[in-house]
Design an enzyme around this catalytic site. Structure first.
Site, PDB file in Angstrom:
ATOM      1  N   VAL A 132       2.412  -6.827   3.450  1.00 32.80           N
ATOM      2  CA  VAL A 132       2.847  -5.687   4.251  1.00 32.80           C
ATOM      3  C   VAL A 132       1.603  -5.086   4.887  1.00 32.80           C
ATOM      4  CG1 VAL A 132       4.969  -5.134   2.986  1.00 32.80           C
ATOM      5  CG2 VAL A 132       2.773  -4.183   2.202  1.00 32.80           C
ATOM      6  N   SER A 133       1.794  -4.252   5.886  1.00 30.34           N
ATOM      7  CA  SER A 133       0.659  -3.790   6.688  1.00 30.34           C
ATOM      8  C   SER A 133      -0.066  -2.577   6.118  1.00 30.34           C
ATOM      9  CB  SER A 133       1.128  -3.466   8.120  1.00 30.34           C
ATOM     10  OG  SER A 133       1.612  -4.629   8.750  1.00 30.34           O
ATOM     11  N   SER A 134       0.556  -1.846   5.192  1.00 32.12           N
ATOM     12  CA  SER A 134      -0.092  -0.651   4.657  1.00 32.12           C
ATOM     13  C   SER A 134       0.236  -0.462   3.182  1.00 32.12           C
ATOM     14  CB  SER A 134       0.354   0.593   5.445  1.00 32.12           C
ATOM     15  OG  SER A 134       1.724   0.861   5.205  1.00 32.12           O
ATOM     16  N   GLN A 164       3.827   0.686   2.105  1.00 35.52           N
ATOM     17  CA  GLN A 164       4.981  -0.202   2.213  1.00 35.52           C
ATOM     18  C   GLN A 164       5.207  -0.978   0.922  1.00 35.52           C
ATOM     19  OE1 GLN A 164       3.470  -1.914   6.070  1.00 35.52           O
ATOM     20  NE2 GLN A 164       5.616  -1.714   6.650  1.00 35.52           N
TER      21      GLN A 164
END
Length: 209
Positions: free
Chosen positions: A14-16, A19
């Site tokens: 996931v990007s962060s 998340q």
């Protein structure tokens, strides 16, 4: 001769940090026998400089398989996706992507020569087609975003705080930077900004989107 044991791995991203990885992990459990073999990163997919991914990449051997929930979880940069898929192809590692049924076909029923040929064909398809799809989708998102902003500006809509003295090239440079195509340092030099000024401009610009 001792029989070489192949392994099955999974990769999720996931990007962060905010998340959740649970949905991706749950989807891989039916394919990866040991959940400890599912490697996870909480970082942007703009490049492949991710610790868990690189640990997995250096660990896999010929005959191993890596399961991924969807292509975007692997990465978003066309050239780097292609380079990584070619790396696995040359190493004899199979990449299987859950939302791409062709990559999930079991070739074990065929003899070794045909099995290898079919696996090679699937990996080539991934390299030439799927990486292009990922790049195209990103370009489409940027295009829709830019068209939406331009249309709103024509209607007189103002977005957040005004971006003071930002040149016309800022939008393209900002997007290239977010995608890892250029560095922050190179843009600071280009615009004659200090680090603090650059990131203030970035914050202000992002609020206006």
């Amino acid at each position: 001769m001792e029989k070489v044991t192949t392994k099955i791995f999974g990769y999720v991203r996931v990007s962060s940090k905010e998340q959740n990885l649970a949905r991706q992990i749950d989807s891989l459990k039916q394919y990866v026998p040991d959940e400890r073999d599912i490697y996870a990163d909480k970082l942007s997919g703009k490049d492949f400089n991710r610790p868990a991914y690189n640990t997995l990449k250096n660990m896999v051997r010929s005959g191993d398989t890596i399961y991924i929930h969807e292509m975007e979880r692997l990465g978003r940069n066309k050239n780097e996706i292609k380079e990584n898929l070619e790396y696995y192809r040359e190493k004899g590692v199979m990449i299987r992507i859950l939302n791409l049924p062709t990559t999930l076909i079991d070739y074990s029923q065929y003899d070794n020569k045909l099995q290898k040929m079919l696996m090679e064909m699937v990996n080539n398809i991934l390299i030439e087609v799927l990486a292009t799809m990922a790049e195209t989708e990103r370009d489409n998102i940027r295009k829709r975003q830019r068209e939406g902003i331009d249309a709103a500006h024509k209607r007189g809509v103002k977005f957040g705080r005004p971006n003071k003295n930002l040149p016309d090239s800022w939008v393209t440079d900002y997007e290239d930077w977010k995608e890892g195509k250029v560095t922050a340092v190179s843009l600071m030099r280009k615009y004659g900004m200090s680090s603090s000024t650059f990131y203030k401009k970035v914050k202000s610009y992002e609020k206006s989107l």
